[in-house]
Design an enzyme around this catalytic site. Structure first.
Site, mmCIF file in Angstrom:
data_model
loop_
_atom_site.group_PDB
_atom_site.id
_atom_site.type_symbol
_atom_site.label_atom_id
_atom_site.label_comp_id
_atom_site.label_asym_id
_atom_site.label_seq_id
_atom_site.Cartn_x
_atom_site.Cartn_y
_atom_site.Cartn_z
ATOM 1 N N SER A 167 52.214 48.129 46.118
ATOM 2 C CA SER A 167 53.528 47.505 46.295
ATOM 3 C C SER A 167 53.802 46.478 45.191
ATOM 4 O O SER A 167 54.937 46.027 45.045
ATOM 5 C CB SER A 167 53.577 46.805 47.656
ATOM 6 O OG SER A 167 52.561 45.822 47.716
ATOM 7 N N HIS A 170 45.691 42.725 47.258
ATOM 8 C CA HIS A 170 46.074 41.431 46.671
ATOM 9 C C HIS A 170 44.988 40.369 46.901
ATOM 10 O O HIS A 170 44.892 39.404 46.140
ATOM 11 C CB HIS A 170 47.363 40.900 47.306
ATOM 12 C CG HIS A 170 48.620 41.547 46.816
ATOM 13 N ND1 HIS A 170 48.956 42.854 47.100
ATOM 14 C CD2 HIS A 170 49.641 41.057 46.058
ATOM 15 C CE1 HIS A 170 50.133 43.128 46.545
ATOM 16 N NE2 HIS A 170 50.559 42.058 45.910
HETATM 17 N N1 DGL Z 1 48.393 45.146 48.333
HETATM 18 C C1 DGL Z 1 48.846 45.866 49.448
HETATM 19 C C2 DGL Z 1 47.775 46.148 50.457
HETATM 20 O O1 DGL Z 1 46.660 46.393 50.044
HETATM 21 C C3 DGL Z 1 50.199 45.592 50.006
HETATM 22 C C4 DGL Z 1 50.613 44.226 50.329
HETATM 23 C C5 DGL Z 1 52.053 44.205 50.756
HETATM 24 O O2 DGL Z 1 52.885 44.729 50.031
HETATM 25 O O3 DGL Z 1 52.356 43.689 51.844
HETATM 26 O O4 DGL Z 1 47.995 46.210 51.635
#
Ligand code: DGL
Length: 278
Positions: free
Chosen positions: A12, A187
């Protein structure tokens, strides 16, 4: 299938760069096309249907770049879409959850594993299912941390606001005496030092990115799809273009700055595309 075609990686936003970084380290010859859906981040607060629709669009875009395999470098999209898109796709595809669950099941000594992730990932229960499939006696405690993604996207990796929010989110996991914590959102490894400081050294932090890259490497060699070595490529005189290409749906300059700070290899510019067209 062309073994020298790139690998498609998506998230994302910038979180999936933590997975791309591992692929670059473990498979330095491979080419990567990365897509970060920066216009529609976060995914974690959206419904399963929406995340599935977004994932299908991104997969169509990556296919238009002639990728040989796809890595869903996003736990939320892996939880909401992987099973469905896997059935629809004629390319190898993998997510990040299986790898993370496997490492956590192996790492825990006291049988108490914490999983932090987005609301959608925690609600899906996929980590619990997968960890308990491997070791049924393990107790899995999930905790959604919805503010972590905006903090990371804002670059607040080391900040008193991040410390305060992390302390609040993690206090319930500390109270359960977990000895292993899965960073179940791509993230979160960017907040690693904060998470480690709050949880204490006795808690093992699991970053599924490393194992995902190991799994990808195994899958590509099983299918005979590993990229040729640089020498072999040079002998065939093929025109390659950039080894790494980055696309986003918004704020390309911001993304490039992050990518340069996070990745071990040279990053050229990022292109913005209209993902709704796919
Ligand atoms: N980095 C993503 C994950 O691993 C998505 C975070 C998001 O867009 O809420 O879930």
């Amino acid at each position: 299938m062309d073994r020298n075609a790139p690998i498609g990686v998506f998230d994302s936003g910038i979180g999936g760069l933590t997975v791309a970084r591992e692929i670059m380290r473990q498979m330095p010859e491979e080419r990567i096309v990365y897509f970060g859906d920066t216009a529609r981040v976060p995914y974690g607060t959206k419904s399963q249907d929406t995340v599935l629709r977004y994932s299908r669009q991104i997969i169509r875009f990556l296919k238009s770049c002639h990728v040989k395999a796809i890595v869903i470098a996003c736990n939320t999209a892996s939880a909401c879409a992987l099973d469905t898109v896997k059935r629809e796709l004629d390319l190898p595809i993998l997510g990040v959850i299986n790898a993370g669950a496997r490492v956590a099941a192996e790492a825990t000594r006291n049988g108490k594993v914490g999983v932090i992730g987005t609301e959608a990932t925690i609600r899906s229960g996929v980590y619990t299912q997968e960890i308990c499939r491997i070791r049924p006696e393990v107790e899995v405690i999930g905790k959604a941390c919805p503010l972590f993604v905006p903090l990371v996207e804002e670059g607040l990796f080391h900040d008193s606001v991040t410390d305060e929010i992390a302390s609040r989110y993690l206090s319930c996991l500390k109270g359960k005496y977990i000895d292993t914590l899965v960073m179940g959102c791509t993230h979160y490894p960017l907040l690693r030092s904060t998470l480690m400081r709050i949880m204490g050294e006795e808690v093992t932090l699991v970053n599924p990115a490393y194992e995902t890259a190991v799994e990808l490497k195994g899958l590509l060699s099983e299918l005979g799809l590993n990229c040729e070595s640089k020498n072999d490529r040079e002998q065939t005189g093929l025109q390659w273009g950039e080894q790494y290409q980055f696309f986003v749906s918004d704020r390309a300059e911001n993304f490039t700055r992050f990518a340069k700070a996070i990745l071990p290899r040279e990053v050229k510019d990022t292109d913005q595309i209209n993902i709704e067209e796919y």
